[in-house]
Design a protein around this motif. Structure first.
Motif, PDB file in Angstrom:
ATOM      1  N   VAL A  13       0.244  -7.775  -4.855  1.00  0.00           N
ATOM      2  CA  VAL A  13      -0.111  -6.392  -4.546  1.00  0.00           C
ATOM      3  C   VAL A  13      -0.353  -6.238  -3.042  1.00  0.00           C
ATOM      4  O   VAL A  13       0.110  -5.269  -2.420  1.00  0.00           O
ATOM      5  CB  VAL A  13      -1.338  -5.936  -5.366  1.00  0.00           C
ATOM      6  N   ALA A  14      -1.045  -7.192  -2.431  1.00  0.00           N
ATOM      7  CA  ALA A  14      -1.311  -7.124  -0.991  1.00  0.00           C
ATOM      8  C   ALA A  14      -0.017  -7.197  -0.195  1.00  0.00           C
ATOM      9  O   ALA A  14       0.175  -6.458   0.785  1.00  0.00           O
ATOM     10  CB  ALA A  14      -2.260  -8.247  -0.577  1.00  0.00           C
ATOM     11  N   LEU A  15       0.906  -8.072  -0.578  1.00  0.00           N
ATOM     12  CA  LEU A  15       2.192  -8.179   0.114  1.00  0.00           C
ATOM     13  C   LEU A  15       3.015  -6.898  -0.040  1.00  0.00           C
ATOM     14  O   LEU A  15       3.644  -6.443   0.917  1.00  0.00           O
ATOM     15  CB  LEU A  15       2.981  -9.383  -0.400  1.00  0.00           C
ATOM     16  N   ALA A  16       3.010  -6.322  -1.223  1.00  0.00           N
ATOM     17  CA  ALA A  16       3.744  -5.076  -1.447  1.00  0.00           C
ATOM     18  C   ALA A  16       3.149  -3.947  -0.610  1.00  0.00           C
ATOM     19  O   ALA A  16       3.886  -3.163  -0.005  1.00  0.00           O
ATOM     20  CB  ALA A  16       3.731  -4.708  -2.933  1.00  0.00           C
ATOM     21  N   ALA A  17       1.831  -3.864  -0.550  1.00  0.00           N
ATOM     22  CA  ALA A  17       1.189  -2.828   0.252  1.00  0.00           C
ATOM     23  C   ALA A  17       1.494  -3.021   1.739  1.00  0.00           C
ATOM     24  O   ALA A  17       1.765  -2.054   2.459  1.00  0.00           O
ATOM     25  CB  ALA A  17      -0.321  -2.838   0.013  1.00  0.00           C
ATOM     26  N   ALA A  18       1.484  -4.257   2.215  1.00  0.00           N
ATOM     27  CA  ALA A  18       1.805  -4.529   3.620  1.00  0.00           C
ATOM     28  C   ALA A  18       3.251  -4.155   3.927  1.00  0.00           C
ATOM     29  O   ALA A  18       3.544  -3.603   4.992  1.00  0.00           O
ATOM     30  CB  ALA A  18       1.552  -5.999   3.939  1.00  0.00           C
ATOM     31  N   TYR A  19       4.163  -4.431   3.010  1.00  0.00           N
ATOM     32  CA  TYR A  19       5.571  -4.082   3.203  1.00  0.00           C
ATOM     33  C   TYR A  19       5.741  -2.564   3.306  1.00  0.00           C
ATOM     34  O   TYR A  19       6.400  -2.060   4.216  1.00  0.00           O
ATOM     35  CB  TYR A  19       6.418  -4.622   2.057  1.00  0.00           C
ATOM     36  N   VAL A  20       5.131  -1.831   2.390  1.00  0.00           N
ATOM     37  CA  VAL A  20       5.240  -0.369   2.389  1.00  0.00           C
ATOM     38  C   VAL A  20       4.626   0.202   3.665  1.00  0.00           C
ATOM     39  O   VAL A  20       5.210   1.085   4.307  1.00  0.00           O
ATOM     40  CB  VAL A  20       4.571   0.229   1.131  1.00  0.00           C
ATOM     41  N   LEU A  21       3.479  -0.278   4.063  1.00  0.00           N
ATOM     42  CA  LEU A  21       2.834   0.200   5.288  1.00  0.00           C
ATOM     43  C   LEU A  21       3.706  -0.089   6.511  1.00  0.00           C
ATOM     44  O   LEU A  21       3.882   0.766   7.374  1.00  0.00           O
ATOM     45  CB  LEU A  21       1.462  -0.444   5.457  1.00  0.00           C
ATOM     46  N   GLY A  22       4.294  -1.271   6.583  1.00  0.00           N
ATOM     47  CA  GLY A  22       5.189  -1.617   7.683  1.00  0.00           C
ATOM     48  C   GLY A  22       6.401  -0.709   7.750  1.00  0.00           C
ATOM     49  O   GLY A  22       6.807  -0.272   8.830  1.00  0.00           O
ATOM     50  N   ARG A  23       6.986  -0.417   6.610  1.00  0.00           N
ATOM     51  CA  ARG A  23       8.143   0.485   6.574  1.00  0.00           C
ATOM     52  C   ARG A  23       7.757   1.897   7.016  1.00  0.00           C
ATOM     53  O   ARG A  23       8.513   2.558   7.729  1.00  0.00           O
ATOM     54  CB  ARG A  23       8.759   0.536   5.171  1.00  0.00           C
TER      55      ARG A  23
END
Length: 140
Positions: A13-23
């Protein structure tokens, strides 16, 4: 076993949230945008701007990795449009120019018309076609 699954789930979940925020934060990087209509001309001689045609000003730094990619794109476009002048400014060597033009991140590219008015700007690596599209009307 339950605590390890919980740890894996939290990590995913943390990795997915970081990916979305980066995009979301970089979605406009490389997009050539028109500057505001009230942009004031700058001193052409101070930055080395051309007074006979448009100028691409590319802010860079020795430590900036993406700046090399921008340099290749800008050189390609300027090779196709010989009336366009290319000025590269090292932000570390000339922080005053970067400050006056509100350059907050690298790489930043600004398109000036022959009067020294900033017309377009982008941060990140622009597409050659987008730069060409911004420059061609300024050549007339």
């Amino acid at each position: 076993m339950n605590s390890s699954w919980l740890a894996v789930t939290v990590l995913v979940v943390a990795l997915a949230a970081a990916y979305v925020l980066g995009r979301l934060l970089t979605r406009r990087a490389g997009t050539v945008r028109e500057t505001t209509a009230d942009a004031a001309p700058v001193d052409a001689g101070d930055l080395g701007l051309s007074t006979t045609g448009p100028t691409l000003v590319h802010f860079t730094a020795e430590w900036c990795g993406p700046c090399a990619a921008v340099r290749r794109v800008v050189e390609q476009v300027c090779g196709e449009l010989p009336a366009v002048t290319h000025v590269e400014i090292d932000m570390d060597a000339n922080p005053d120019a970067a400050r006056r033009l509100s350059v907050l991140s690298l790489p930043t590219t600004i398109v000036f018309d022959r009067d020294g008015t900033p017309r377009y700007r982008t941060h990140g690596v622009p597409k050659a076609a987008d730069l060409r599209s911004a420059l061609e009307p300024l050549l007339a």
